[in-house]
Design an enzyme around this catalytic site. Structure first.
Site, mmCIF file in Angstrom:
data_model
loop_
_atom_site.group_PDB
_atom_site.id
_atom_site.type_symbol
_atom_site.label_atom_id
_atom_site.label_comp_id
_atom_site.label_asym_id
_atom_site.label_seq_id
_atom_site.Cartn_x
_atom_site.Cartn_y
_atom_site.Cartn_z
ATOM 1 N N HIS A 12 0.879 -1.222 0.196
ATOM 2 C CA HIS A 12 0.082 0.049 0.004
ATOM 3 C C HIS A 12 0.917 1.207 -0.018
ATOM 4 O O HIS A 12 1.878 1.105 0.736
ATOM 5 C CB HIS A 12 -0.880 0.203 1.260
ATOM 6 C CG HIS A 12 -2.208 -0.887 1.335
ATOM 7 N ND1 HIS A 12 -2.824 -0.741 0.028
ATOM 8 C CD2 HIS A 12 -2.797 -1.729 1.921
ATOM 9 C CE1 HIS A 12 -3.902 -1.659 0.252
ATOM 10 N NE2 HIS A 12 -3.675 -2.286 1.329
ATOM 11 N N CYS A 26 0.474 1.907 -5.827
ATOM 12 C CA CYS A 26 -0.318 2.951 -6.314
ATOM 13 C C CYS A 26 0.286 4.028 -6.737
ATOM 14 O O CYS A 26 0.634 4.640 -5.830
ATOM 15 C CB CYS A 26 -1.594 2.859 -5.629
ATOM 16 S SG CYS A 26 -2.607 1.176 -5.564
ATOM 17 N N ARG A 53 0.292 2.432 -11.550
ATOM 18 C CA ARG A 53 1.367 1.811 -10.675
ATOM 19 C C ARG A 53 2.536 2.361 -10.865
ATOM 20 O O ARG A 53 2.875 2.565 -11.984
ATOM 21 C CB ARG A 53 1.440 0.471 -10.971
ATOM 22 C CG ARG A 53 0.126 -0.666 -10.988
ATOM 23 C CD ARG A 53 -0.288 -0.438 -9.092
ATOM 24 N NE ARG A 53 -1.435 -1.536 -8.951
ATOM 25 C CZ ARG A 53 -2.679 -0.844 -9.067
ATOM 26 N NH1 ARG A 53 -2.929 0.460 -9.061
ATOM 27 N NH2 ARG A 53 -3.586 -1.500 -8.694
#
Length: 278
Positions: free
Chosen positions: A182, A256, A265
């Site tokens: 993340h 991300c 990405r």
């Protein structure tokens, strides 16, 4: 309503309508305030609480792994995954032409260079799904997080771990060791990946060895479906100018971008620099 003398008379019906309108406006205002507070609480929970809890959980997992490895070393247990005893092995920089050290195998991609251990990590059974089995460290970012098998959101990524992309190689193996994490919320381990520069160190510790990679290339943005970036010889299918042409020992970090979105990405590639048994 007005009388014959022109005096305005307010009827009970008018007062009732005005009172009803005030109640509706007041009630609507209360609902909006309540909804705003609930939304703020949800945002605080997502942005702060889950982030705090995931980071703490990841720290505990790192501590538990290190304790387990230390206990196994003290008890004399043979590490199930990776290198046997022996000196540290160093992979030369790209373009170097050195002879392999004694007892080391040669990287098939570049004959006569890039020594690798005779018993790579992959000689052990694969890690259990969603189970933490390694530690990822990035000194520039002050980052140390567990690496778990798979990229399941609930079981891995939302715990603040880096997830190993199934089907890619393991640390030290010829090919591409690919990790995802993340960038925001849930520990946000990869939030500051854009700060990495060429030559920065990325360290992967397992129960049997420490692998040091050097950041080599960065792909600022590609699509979420660009599977080329995690192939054994990584190269973007969307932006073919980014990637490699020959086999090697690669590490790929993906997250991300831009922040607080999942539309694209960001990709960081690194090459293996050295491997040292624990």
């Amino acid at each position: 309503m007005r009388t014959a003398a022109g005096v305005r008379v307010v009827g009970h019906g008018d007062r009732r309508r005005r009172a009803r309108a005030r109640r509706v406006l007041w009630g609507g205002g209360e609902l909006l305030v309540t909804a705003g507070l609930v939304l703020l609480l949800l945002v605080a929970h997502q942005m702060w609480w889950t982030d705090r809890e995931a980071r703490r959980g990841a720290e505990r997992a790192v501590t538990a792994l290190e304790r387990q490895w230390a206990e196994e070393a003290e008890s004399g247990e043979d590490a199930a995954a990776g290198l046997g005893a022996g000196p540290a092995v160093t992979a030369p920089d790209a373009g170097a032409a050195t002879a392999p050290e004694a007892g080391a195998a040669t990287d098939p991609a570049r004959p006569g260079t890039s020594p690798v251990p005779r018993r790579p990590y992959g000689s052990a059974p694969p890690p259990r799904r969603s189970r933490a089995y390694a530690v990822l460290g990035i000194p520039r970012l002050g980052l140390r997080v567990p690496v778990a098998e798979g990229v399941d959101r609930a079981a891995v990524l939302n715990k603040g771990y880096a997830g190993h992309c199934r089907g890619t190689q393991q640390p030290g193996q010829t090919g591409n060791f690919a990790l995802a994490g993340h960038r925001n919320t849930h520990g946000e381990p990869f939030r500051y990946l854009p700060r990495l520069r060429r030559g920065d160190s990325v360290v992967v510790e397992t129960r049997s060895a420490t692998y040091t990679y050097g950041v080599d290339r960065i792909l600022p943005r590609t699509t979420a479906r660009d599977v080329g970036v995690v192939r054994p010889v990584p190269r973007s299918l969307v932006r073919p100018g980014y990637g490699y042409d020959e086999p090697g020992h690669y590490l790929t970090l993906t997250t991300c971008t831009p922040e607080f979105t999942s539309r694209y990405r960001l990709v960081v590639w690194a090459r293996l620099v050295s491997m040292r048994p624990r």
